[in-house]
Design a protein around this motif. Structure first.
Motif, PDB file in Angstrom:
ATOM      1  N   SER A  63     -21.018  46.370  29.850  1.00  0.00           N
ATOM      2  CA  SER A  63     -21.724  45.419  29.003  1.00  0.00           C
ATOM      3  C   SER A  63     -23.201  45.403  29.395  1.00  0.00           C
ATOM      4  CB  SER A  63     -21.124  44.018  29.156  1.00  0.00           C
ATOM      5  OG  SER A  63     -21.278  43.574  30.484  1.00  0.00           O
ATOM      6  N   ASN A  64     -24.027  45.120  28.431  1.00  0.00           N
ATOM      7  CA  ASN A  64     -25.462  45.005  28.709  1.00  0.00           C
ATOM      8  C   ASN A  64     -25.721  43.665  29.366  1.00  0.00           C
ATOM      9  OD1 ASN A  64     -26.064  47.463  27.590  1.00  0.00           O
ATOM     10  ND2 ASN A  64     -26.417  46.635  25.559  1.00  0.00           N
ATOM     11  N   THR A  65     -26.296  43.734  30.544  1.00  0.00           N
ATOM     12  CA  THR A  65     -26.651  42.498  31.231  1.00  0.00           C
ATOM     13  C   THR A  65     -28.166  42.364  31.198  1.00  0.00           C
ATOM     14  OG1 THR A  65     -26.686  43.663  33.340  1.00  0.00           O
ATOM     15  CG2 THR A  65     -24.640  42.546  32.769  1.00  0.00           C
ATOM     16  N   PRO A  66     -28.653  41.152  31.096  1.00  0.00           N
ATOM     17  CA  PRO A  66     -30.108  40.974  31.046  1.00  0.00           C
ATOM     18  C   PRO A  66     -30.757  41.395  32.372  1.00  0.00           C
ATOM     19  CG  PRO A  66     -28.991  38.845  31.112  1.00  0.00           C
ATOM     20  CD  PRO A  66     -27.940  39.892  31.008  1.00  0.00           C
ATOM     21  N   LEU A  67     -31.986  41.893  32.269  1.00  0.00           N
ATOM     22  CA  LEU A  67     -32.731  42.244  33.480  1.00  0.00           C
ATOM     23  C   LEU A  67     -33.078  40.980  34.251  1.00  0.00           C
ATOM     24  CD1 LEU A  67     -35.368  44.828  32.182  1.00  0.00           C
ATOM     25  CD2 LEU A  67     -33.420  45.278  33.654  1.00  0.00           C
ATOM     26  N   PRO A  68     -33.025  41.057  35.564  1.00  0.00           N
ATOM     27  CA  PRO A  68     -33.500  39.911  36.358  1.00  0.00           C
ATOM     28  C   PRO A  68     -34.983  39.672  36.055  1.00  0.00           C
ATOM     29  CG  PRO A  68     -32.301  41.481  37.742  1.00  0.00           C
ATOM     30  CD  PRO A  68     -32.482  42.126  36.402  1.00  0.00           C
ATOM     31  N   ASN A  69     -35.392  38.417  36.041  1.00  0.00           N
ATOM     32  CA  ASN A  69     -36.771  38.063  35.704  1.00  0.00           C
ATOM     33  C   ASN A  69     -37.799  38.762  36.588  1.00  0.00           C
ATOM     34  OD1 ASN A  69     -36.333  36.468  33.465  1.00  0.00           O
ATOM     35  ND2 ASN A  69     -35.979  34.627  34.691  1.00  0.00           N
ATOM     36  N   GLU A  70     -37.508  38.876  37.893  1.00  0.00           N
ATOM     37  CA  GLU A  70     -38.458  39.506  38.808  1.00  0.00           C
ATOM     38  C   GLU A  70     -38.677  40.974  38.438  1.00  0.00           C
ATOM     39  OE1 GLU A  70     -35.603  38.018  39.883  1.00  0.00           O
ATOM     40  OE2 GLU A  70     -36.399  36.119  40.605  1.00  0.00           O
ATOM     41  N   LEU A  71     -37.601  41.664  38.082  1.00  0.00           N
ATOM     42  CA  LEU A  71     -37.716  43.064  37.694  1.00  0.00           C
ATOM     43  C   LEU A  71     -38.465  43.191  36.366  1.00  0.00           C
ATOM     44  CD1 LEU A  71     -37.091  46.021  38.263  1.00  0.00           C
ATOM     45  CD2 LEU A  71     -34.862  45.681  37.157  1.00  0.00           C
ATOM     46  N   GLN A  73     -40.718  41.142  35.253  1.00  0.00           N
ATOM     47  CA  GLN A  73     -42.134  40.873  35.540  1.00  0.00           C
ATOM     48  C   GLN A  73     -42.800  42.103  36.154  1.00  0.00           C
ATOM     49  OE1 GLN A  73     -41.897  37.402  38.022  1.00  0.00           O
ATOM     50  NE2 GLN A  73     -41.633  36.001  36.298  1.00  0.00           N
ATOM     51  N   TYR A  74     -42.105  42.784  37.061  1.00  0.00           N
ATOM     52  CA  TYR A  74     -42.662  43.989  37.671  1.00  0.00           C
ATOM     53  C   TYR A  74     -42.902  45.063  36.609  1.00  0.00           C
ATOM     54  CZ  TYR A  74     -43.157  48.178  40.506  1.00  0.00           C
ATOM     55  OH  TYR A  74     -43.620  49.341  41.055  1.00  0.00           O
ATOM     56  N   MET A  75     -41.933  45.262  35.746  1.00  0.00           N
ATOM     57  CA  MET A  75     -42.067  46.267  34.685  1.00  0.00           C
ATOM     58  C   MET A  75     -43.202  45.899  33.730  1.00  0.00           C
ATOM     59  SD  MET A  75     -38.029  47.014  34.021  1.00  0.00           S
ATOM     60  CE  MET A  75     -38.267  48.150  32.667  1.00  0.00           C
ATOM     61  N   ASN A  76     -43.302  44.630  33.365  1.00  0.00           N
ATOM     62  CA  ASN A  76     -44.380  44.188  32.470  1.00  0.00           C
ATOM     63  C   ASN A  76     -45.758  44.364  33.114  1.00  0.00           C
ATOM     64  OD1 ASN A  76     -42.752  43.527  30.302  1.00  0.00           O
ATOM     65  ND2 ASN A  76     -42.465  41.412  30.971  1.00  0.00           N
ATOM     66  N   ALA A  77     -45.821  44.213  34.426  1.00  0.00           N
ATOM     67  CA  ALA A  77     -47.098  44.393  35.127  1.00  0.00           C
ATOM     68  C   ALA A  77     -47.564  45.844  35.063  1.00  0.00           C
ATOM     69  CB  ALA A  77     -46.964  43.943  36.582  1.00  0.00           C
ATOM     70  N   LEU A  78     -46.637  46.770  34.828  1.00  0.00           N
ATOM     71  CA  LEU A  78     -46.988  48.188  34.729  1.00  0.00           C
ATOM     72  C   LEU A  78     -47.389  48.589  33.314  1.00  0.00           C
ATOM     73  CD1 LEU A  78     -44.146  49.661  36.966  1.00  0.00           C
ATOM     74  CD2 LEU A  78     -46.500  49.121  37.624  1.00  0.00           C
ATOM     75  N   ASN A  79     -47.381  47.654  32.390  1.00  0.00           N
ATOM     76  CA  ASN A  79     -47.760  47.912  31.001  1.00  0.00           C
ATOM     77  C   ASN A  79     -49.281  47.824  30.896  1.00  0.00           C
ATOM     78  OD1 ASN A  79     -47.795  48.262  28.274  1.00  0.00           O
ATOM     79  ND2 ASN A  79     -47.007  46.224  27.784  1.00  0.00           N
ATOM     80  N   VAL A  80     -49.938  48.937  31.182  1.00  0.00           N
ATOM     81  CA  VAL A  80     -51.399  48.989  31.202  1.00  0.00           C
ATOM     82  C   VAL A  80     -51.893  50.024  30.199  1.00  0.00           C
ATOM     83  CG1 VAL A  80     -51.612  48.146  33.574  1.00  0.00           C
ATOM     84  CG2 VAL A  80     -51.315  50.600  33.150  1.00  0.00           C
ATOM     85  N   THR A  81     -53.202  50.111  30.052  1.00  0.00           N
ATOM     86  CA  THR A  81     -53.772  50.940  28.986  1.00  0.00           C
ATOM     87  C   THR A  81     -54.282  52.311  29.434  1.00  0.00           C
ATOM     88  OG1 THR A  81     -55.890  49.850  29.320  1.00  0.00           O
ATOM     89  CG2 THR A  81     -54.430  48.932  27.617  1.00  0.00           C
ATOM     90  N   SER A  82     -54.178  52.622  30.731  1.00  0.00           N
ATOM     91  CA  SER A  82     -54.635  53.938  31.176  1.00  0.00           C
ATOM     92  C   SER A  82     -53.843  54.374  32.409  1.00  0.00           C
ATOM     93  CB  SER A  82     -56.127  53.904  31.509  1.00  0.00           C
ATOM     94  OG  SER A  82     -56.347  53.159  32.689  1.00  0.00           O
ATOM     95  N   PHE A  83     -53.861  55.686  32.652  1.00  0.00           N
ATOM     96  CA  PHE A  83     -53.167  56.209  33.824  1.00  0.00           C
ATOM     97  C   PHE A  83     -53.849  55.762  35.113  1.00  0.00           C
ATOM     98  CE2 PHE A  83     -51.147  59.359  30.958  1.00  0.00           C
ATOM     99  CZ  PHE A  83     -49.834  59.097  31.325  1.00  0.00           C
ATOM    100  N   SER A  84     -55.142  55.628  35.086  1.00  0.00           N
ATOM    101  CA  SER A  84     -55.828  55.184  36.306  1.00  0.00           C
ATOM    102  C   SER A  84     -55.416  53.756  36.672  1.00  0.00           C
ATOM    103  CB  SER A  84     -57.344  55.294  36.171  1.00  0.00           C
ATOM    104  OG  SER A  84     -57.815  54.504  35.113  1.00  0.00           O
ATOM    105  N   LYS A  85     -55.269  52.895  35.669  1.00  0.00           N
ATOM    106  CA  LYS A  85     -54.801  51.525  35.930  1.00  0.00           C
ATOM    107  C   LYS A  85     -53.349  51.533  36.399  1.00  0.00           C
ATOM    108  CE  LYS A  85     -57.910  49.268  32.663  1.00  0.00           C
ATOM    109  NZ  LYS A  85     -58.015  48.546  31.390  1.00  0.00           N
ATOM    110  N   LEU A  86     -52.548  52.409  35.802  1.00  0.00           N
ATOM    111  CA  LEU A  86     -51.148  52.509  36.213  1.00  0.00           C
ATOM    112  C   LEU A  86     -51.056  52.973  37.664  1.00  0.00           C
ATOM    113  CD1 LEU A  86     -48.130  52.386  35.597  1.00  0.00           C
ATOM    114  CD2 LEU A  86     -48.309  54.725  34.690  1.00  0.00           C
ATOM    115  N   ARG A  87     -51.806  53.997  38.024  1.00  0.00           N
ATOM    116  CA  ARG A  87     -51.790  54.496  39.403  1.00  0.00           C
ATOM    117  C   ARG A  87     -52.219  53.399  40.379  1.00  0.00           C
ATOM    118  NH1 ARG A  87     -51.452  59.750  40.629  1.00  0.00           N
ATOM    119  NH2 ARG A  87     -52.955  59.588  42.328  1.00  0.00           N
ATOM    120  N   LYS A  88     -53.223  52.638  39.999  1.00  0.00           N
ATOM    121  CA  LYS A  88     -53.679  51.549  40.871  1.00  0.00           C
ATOM    122  C   LYS A  88     -52.553  50.543  41.100  1.00  0.00           C
ATOM    123  CE  LYS A  88     -57.537  48.388  41.450  1.00  0.00           C
ATOM    124  NZ  LYS A  88     -58.805  47.914  40.925  1.00  0.00           N
TER     125      LYS A  88
END
Length: 118
Positions: A63-71, A73-88
């Protein structure tokens, strides 16, 4: 006795079918026995019957279980507009990296390594 999944209809080893079918094909995920269960070319090419396909699709379905909020949030923090920002962001030393525990942070690490490999 086969260590591989055998369908309940034809009693045939799934891997053997794929090997036979893909001997004449170019490289694909199926060569590693990774099946896209939304792709019906196996049915169209008579590799599997509909009943067998349904059996594989429903075997050990999780069954599909919801992602834990902390995970999330971490994934959303990686939603950036450039590779240089992602690498940082990826090379920033987060708390979970300082106190890494695989049973707690394994999913964080998987996301981290996956994003590093882009």
């Amino acid at each position: 006795m086969s260590q591989y999944w055998v369908d309940s209809v034809a009693k045939m080893n799934c891997e053997e079918r794929l090997i036979i079918f893909y001997q004449k094909e170019l490289e694909s995920l199926e060569h590693s026995f990774i099946l896209d269960m939304t792709d019906d070319h196996f049915l169209k090419n008579n590799v599997f019957a509909q009943e067998e396909w349904n059996e594989m699709f429903n075997k050990n379905k999780k069954s599909n279980t919801p992602l834990p909020n902390e995970l999330k949030q971490y994934m959303n923090a990686l939603n950036v507009t450039s590779f240089s920002k992602l690498r940082k962001k990826l090379y920033h030393i987060d708390d979970w990296k300082k106190n890494y525990n695989h049973s707690i942070h394994g999913d964080f690490d998987w996301v981290h390594v996956t994003m590093l490999n882009l």
